[in-house]
Design a protein around this motif. Structure first.
Motif, short mmCIF file in Angstrom:
data_model
loop_
_atom_site.label_atom_id
_atom_site.label_comp_id
_atom_site.label_asym_id
_atom_site.label_seq_id
_atom_site.Cartn_x
_atom_site.Cartn_y
_atom_site.Cartn_z
N UNK A 138 0.88 -1.16 0.00
CA UNK A 138 0.00 0.00 0.00
C UNK A 138 0.92 1.21 0.00
N UNK A 139 0.81 2.01 -1.06
CA UNK A 139 1.74 3.13 -1.25
C UNK A 139 0.94 4.39 -1.58
N UNK A 140 1.20 5.45 -0.83
CA UNK A 140 0.67 6.77 -1.18
C UNK A 140 1.81 7.52 -1.84
N UNK A 141 1.55 8.11 -3.00
CA UNK A 141 2.59 8.78 -3.76
C UNK A 141 2.05 10.08 -4.35
N UNK A 142 2.95 10.95 -4.71
CA UNK A 142 2.56 12.17 -5.41
C UNK A 142 3.67 12.60 -6.36
N UNK A 143 3.27 13.29 -7.42
CA UNK A 143 4.21 13.84 -8.40
C UNK A 143 3.97 15.34 -8.41
N UNK A 144 5.02 16.09 -8.09
CA UNK A 144 4.92 17.55 -8.08
C UNK A 144 5.70 18.11 -9.27
N UNK A 172 10.84 -11.44 -5.71
CA UNK A 172 10.38 -11.25 -7.07
C UNK A 172 8.94 -10.71 -7.09
N UNK A 173 8.08 -11.23 -6.21
CA UNK A 173 6.69 -10.75 -6.13
C UNK A 173 6.66 -9.29 -5.69
N UNK A 174 7.51 -8.91 -4.72
CA UNK A 174 7.61 -7.51 -4.31
C UNK A 174 8.06 -6.65 -5.49
N UNK A 175 9.02 -7.13 -6.26
CA UNK A 175 9.53 -6.37 -7.41
C UNK A 175 8.42 -6.13 -8.44
N UNK A 176 7.61 -7.16 -8.70
CA UNK A 176 6.49 -7.00 -9.63
C UNK A 176 5.45 -6.01 -9.08
N UNK A 177 5.22 -6.06 -7.77
CA UNK A 177 4.27 -5.12 -7.15
C UNK A 177 4.79 -3.69 -7.26
N UNK A 178 6.09 -3.49 -7.07
CA UNK A 178 6.67 -2.15 -7.21
C UNK A 178 6.58 -1.66 -8.65
N UNK A 179 6.68 -2.58 -9.62
CA UNK A 179 6.53 -2.19 -11.03
C UNK A 179 5.13 -1.66 -11.28
N UNK A 180 4.14 -2.23 -10.62
CA UNK A 180 2.77 -1.74 -10.75
C UNK A 180 2.62 -0.34 -10.15
N UNK A 181 3.27 -0.12 -9.02
CA UNK A 181 3.26 1.23 -8.41
C UNK A 181 3.95 2.22 -9.34
N UNK A 182 5.08 1.82 -9.93
CA UNK A 182 5.80 2.69 -10.86
C UNK A 182 4.92 3.03 -12.06
N UNK A 183 4.12 2.08 -12.51
CA UNK A 183 3.21 2.34 -13.63
C UNK A 183 2.19 3.42 -13.26
N UNK A 184 1.68 3.37 -12.04
CA UNK A 184 0.74 4.41 -11.58
C UNK A 184 1.43 5.77 -11.52
N UNK A 185 2.67 5.79 -11.03
CA UNK A 185 3.43 7.05 -10.93
C UNK A 185 3.74 7.58 -12.33
N UNK A 186 4.06 6.69 -13.27
CA UNK A 186 4.34 7.10 -14.65
C UNK A 186 3.11 7.76 -15.27
N UNK A 187 1.92 7.17 -15.05
CA UNK A 187 0.68 7.75 -15.58
C UNK A 187 0.45 9.13 -15.00
N UNK A 188 0.70 9.30 -13.71
CA UNK A 188 0.52 10.61 -13.07
C UNK A 188 1.54 11.61 -13.59
N UNK A 189 2.77 11.15 -13.85
CA UNK A 189 3.81 12.03 -14.38
C UNK A 189 3.43 12.51 -15.78
N UNK A 190 2.93 11.60 -16.62
CA UNK A 190 2.46 12.01 -17.96
C UNK A 190 1.33 13.02 -17.83
N UNK A 191 0.44 12.80 -16.88
CA UNK A 191 -0.67 13.74 -16.68
C UNK A 191 -0.13 15.12 -16.25
N UNK A 192 0.87 15.12 -15.36
CA UNK A 192 1.46 16.37 -14.92
C UNK A 192 2.18 17.09 -16.05
#
Length: 195
Positions: A138-144, A172-192
């Motif tokens: 469970x990760x709360x993140x923001x892109x400024x 390996x499962x943690x690494x895949x989960x972090x890749x999913x978080x990175x995907x969410x951050x990437x989408x927010x970065x593109x939006x920003x």
């Protein structure tokens, strides 16, 4: 043989046996970036910097922690993270993000960046694994964005299962989960970037 001689030989034998007994060797594990199947289109040079990442104190230790129940955990003294999670998590997220946004210069050292950088804040609220190999992030993140742009934030809840037994599969499962978080951050970065 008198009693003191017997005691002397017994002590020597016990000392030899104690010297032969060894504890199991520690094993060390790391998180790694996951190969992205389809990165987005390349962007003009953009700088993205991660602020220091926070993780729960329960898992902020070298030993791997597994949840046994709602109120019980196992701390494995012989299964350890190769580096602190506070350094591994941003390193892996940055590598995943660099794949997801080709052309971006992604750094985990915010002091190295200038005012033109997109700043990413990450608060890991849960970094759990169970003995059956299920992981939960469970990760709360923001892109400024730079220069007073409007901050974009979100919360990623990711669960996954290890593909095999042992801590290798859990890492390996943690690494895949972090890749999913990175995907969410990437989408927010593109939006920003479109602001």
């Amino acid at each position: 043989m008198n009693r003191s001689t017997l005691l002397f030989f017994t002590m020597i034998a016990l000392g030899l046996f104690a010297g032969c007994a060894t504890s199991p060797a520690s094993k060390f594990y790391t998180l790694n970036p996951v190969q992205v199947a389809e990165p987005s289109k390349a962007v003009d040079r953009v700088v993205i910097a991660f602020d220091p990442v926070s993780v729960p104190e329960l898992v902020d230790r070298p030993q791997i922690v597994s949840r046994l129940g709602a109120n019980r955990v196992s701390i494995d003294e012989f299964a350890r993270w190769a580096e602190p999670l506070k350094r591994q998590i941003p390193r892996v997220l940055a590598a995943d993000l660099a794949q997801l946004i080709p052309g971006a210069a992604v750094s985990t050292y915010p002091q190295r960046t200038d005012e033109s950088a997109y700043r990413v804040s990450v608060d890991v609220q849960s970094f759990d694994s169970s003995m059956d190999g299920t992981v939960m992030l469970v990760v709360i993140w923001s892109v400024r964005p730079p220069k007073q742009g409007e901050k974009v934030g979100g919360r990623s809840v990711v669960s996954g299962s290890a593909t095999g037994p042992g801590y290798d599969a859990v890492a390996n499962a943690y690494s895949r989960a972090l890749a999913s978080v990175a995907s969410d951050i990437a989408a927010a970065t593109h939006s920003a970037m479109r602001q």
